[in-house]
Design an enzyme around this catalytic site. Structure first.
Site, PDB file in Angstrom:
ATOM      1  N   ARG A  27       0.814  -1.216   0.000  1.00 60.72           N
ATOM      2  CA  ARG A  27       0.000   0.000   0.000  1.00 60.72           C
ATOM      3  C   ARG A  27       0.845   1.263   0.000  1.00 60.72           C
ATOM      4  O   ARG A  27       0.346   2.343  -0.352  1.00 60.72           O
ATOM      5  CB  ARG A  27      -0.932   0.020   1.226  1.00 60.72           C
ATOM      6  N   GLU A  39      -1.388  -8.983  -5.360  1.00 62.79           N
ATOM      7  CA  GLU A  39      -2.689  -9.627  -5.544  1.00 62.79           C
ATOM      8  C   GLU A  39      -2.544 -11.099  -5.905  1.00 62.79           C
ATOM      9  O   GLU A  39      -3.347 -11.924  -5.472  1.00 62.79           O
ATOM     10  CB  GLU A  39      -3.516  -8.892  -6.605  1.00 62.79           C
ATOM     11  N   TYR A 122     -11.522 -11.715  -9.987  1.00 66.29           N
ATOM     12  CA  TYR A 122     -11.169 -10.921  -8.805  1.00 66.29           C
ATOM     13  C   TYR A 122      -9.923 -10.065  -9.049  1.00 66.29           C
ATOM     14  O   TYR A 122      -9.929  -8.841  -8.853  1.00 66.29           O
ATOM     15  CB  TYR A 122     -10.925 -11.801  -7.562  1.00 66.29           C
ATOM     16  N   ASP A 140     -13.762 -10.775  -3.680  1.00 65.06           N
ATOM     17  CA  ASP A 140     -13.057 -11.923  -3.104  1.00 65.06           C
ATOM     18  C   ASP A 140     -13.937 -12.529  -2.002  1.00 65.06           C
ATOM     19  O   ASP A 140     -15.098 -12.158  -1.846  1.00 65.06           O
ATOM     20  CB  ASP A 140     -11.702 -11.474  -2.554  1.00 65.06           C
ATOM     21  N   CYS A 194     -16.047  -7.748   9.930  1.00 62.24           N
ATOM     22  CA  CYS A 194     -17.077  -8.656   9.401  1.00 62.24           C
ATOM     23  C   CYS A 194     -16.428 -10.008   9.148  1.00 62.24           C
ATOM     24  O   CYS A 194     -16.378 -10.509   8.032  1.00 62.24           O
ATOM     25  CB  CYS A 194     -17.657  -8.060   8.117  1.00 62.24           C
ATOM     26  N   CYS A 211     -27.059  -2.606   7.009  1.00 55.05           N
ATOM     27  CA  CYS A 211     -26.877  -4.060   6.939  1.00 55.05           C
ATOM     28  C   CYS A 211     -28.140  -4.798   7.353  1.00 55.05           C
ATOM     29  O   CYS A 211     -28.521  -4.824   8.517  1.00 55.05           O
ATOM     30  CB  CYS A 211     -25.702  -4.479   7.830  1.00 55.05           C
TER      31      CYS A 211
END
Length: 354
Positions: A27, A39, A122, A140, A194, A211
DNA sequence: AATACGGGGGA
DNA sequence: TCCCCAGTATT
């Protein structure tokens, strides 16, 4: 969702990402090459596992041109222990294609990216959005889970129709700008709040008000998936053959499991000490001493190897063209030995005093 | 639609 | 022990 609600969702999620994004090596400089390498490494592989591999890889192979001409044995050594080794082979193939067909630059659109080996739906979306800012989804396992919960999708997410439905819902949520951050934010949410196991941390979630799964108190039971099928068990006998200070390795076939990696010679089934001696005699190999080694188990995604082993000390070097004789130090430096053989590699290091 | 393809971490 | 992981390619 109304357009106003969609904007609010995007803002909440991006704001949370700005404040909570983990600091990750790829990053700090999201150039196309670095995003691509990261990736590919991250396919079915945890962030923590990838970190050291990524840093070492980028340091030794800083450009696509370097990758395109990197010898495969060196590439596999850099990939050693990471698994799914076809990723490494496809990486080099793709690098050569990029040099030839795309003037040495990664293409920016997801369609062209998908024409490269190892880049699927993806990864093409991840690269085009993160490295090039294109408005493409990157779906993903994290995103599937997050979206299944947001939508309270109770159908099996392994069903392509259901997956397509999730993709359509996500398309509508994608912002015009900062798509790369938006996609990464969804994945980050899946990785940190999550979560797949244990209780999802809905109270800390920036988008819990959107949600459906949260409101229905269903989040923890989603997504639903097809049952896994059982692994096949294979019994192997590992032959750790030693001649003076060297040990025998052989190269695995070009196709299939662990292709082109190195291994200790192995036979199908569990051979008794007597059967092992018989095999040696049959191949005209003169053993001074054979002792049995502790059993070892290795679990792949679809197979389990239940291994026993023998240490076979030789009088002379057999003239077997299949075998390559190397010291533990040479293995460590040059030969890509899969994790499956860890126990037996540890043994030869031990008896070599290294 | 199902299967091959690695390896490790956490419950 | 089982599940899952910033999935893709092949059958």
């Amino acid at each position: 969702m109304t357009p106003e609600k969609i904007i609010e969702f995007q803002q909440k999620l991006l704001q949370w990402y700005t404040e909570n994004a983990r600091i990750l090596p790829w990053r700090e400089d999201p150039s196309p090459y670095r995003v691509w390498i990261s990736e590919i490494m991250l396919q079915q592989t945890r962030v923590e596992t990838v970190k050291p591999y990524f840093e070492r890889f980028i340091k030794e192979i800083p450009t696509i041109e370097d990758l395109a001409k990197l010898p495969e044995d060196r590439l596999l050594k850099l990939w050693e222990g990471l698994g799914y080794y076809s990723r490494a082979k496809n990486l080099k193939k793709a690098a050569q294609m990029i040099v030839e067909k795309f003037h040495g630059q990664l293409p920016s659109d997801s369609k062209s990216l998908q024409s490269l080996p190892g880049i699927g739906p993806y990864t093409s979306g991840a690269i085009s959005s993160i490295a090039f800012g294109q408005r493409t989804p990157a779906i993903d396992g994290n995103v599937i889970r997050v979206m299944a919960r947001i939508l309270a999708e109770e159908r099996n997410v392994d069903d392509p129709k259901v997956k397509k439905n999730i993709e359509n819902a996500l398309e509508r949520l994608l912002p015009e700008h900062s798509v790369g951050d938006f996609n990464q934010a969804l994945m980050e949410l899946g990785a940190t709040l999550c979560i797949p196991k244990g209780m999802p941390k809905c109270l800390q979630c920036p988008v819990n008000s959107f949600c459906k799964g949260y409101y229905q108190d269903m989040a923890q039971y989603l997504p639903r998936k097809s049952p896994k099928k059982k692994r096949k068990i294979e019994q192997k006998t590992i032959e750790v053959m030693q001649w003076e200070d060297k040990f025998a390795l052989r190269k695995r076939p070009e196709e299939g499991l662990l292709s082109n990696l190195w291994e200790f010679p192995q036979r199908e089934g569990h051979l008794s000490l007597e059967q092992c001696k018989k095999e040696m005699k049959k191949h005209n190999i003169e053993a001074r001493r054979i002792i049995s080694l502790p059993p070892s188990k290795h679990i792949f995604s679809h197979i389990e190897w239940h291994m026993i082993g023998y240490h076979i000390l030789l009088e002379e070097c057999p003239k077997n063209i299949e075998l390559t004789w190397v010291t533990p130090g040479e293995i460590r430096e040059k030969y890509s030995l899969p994790s499956a053989f860890k126990a037996y590699y540890a043994f030869i290091e031990l008896i070599s005093g290294e």
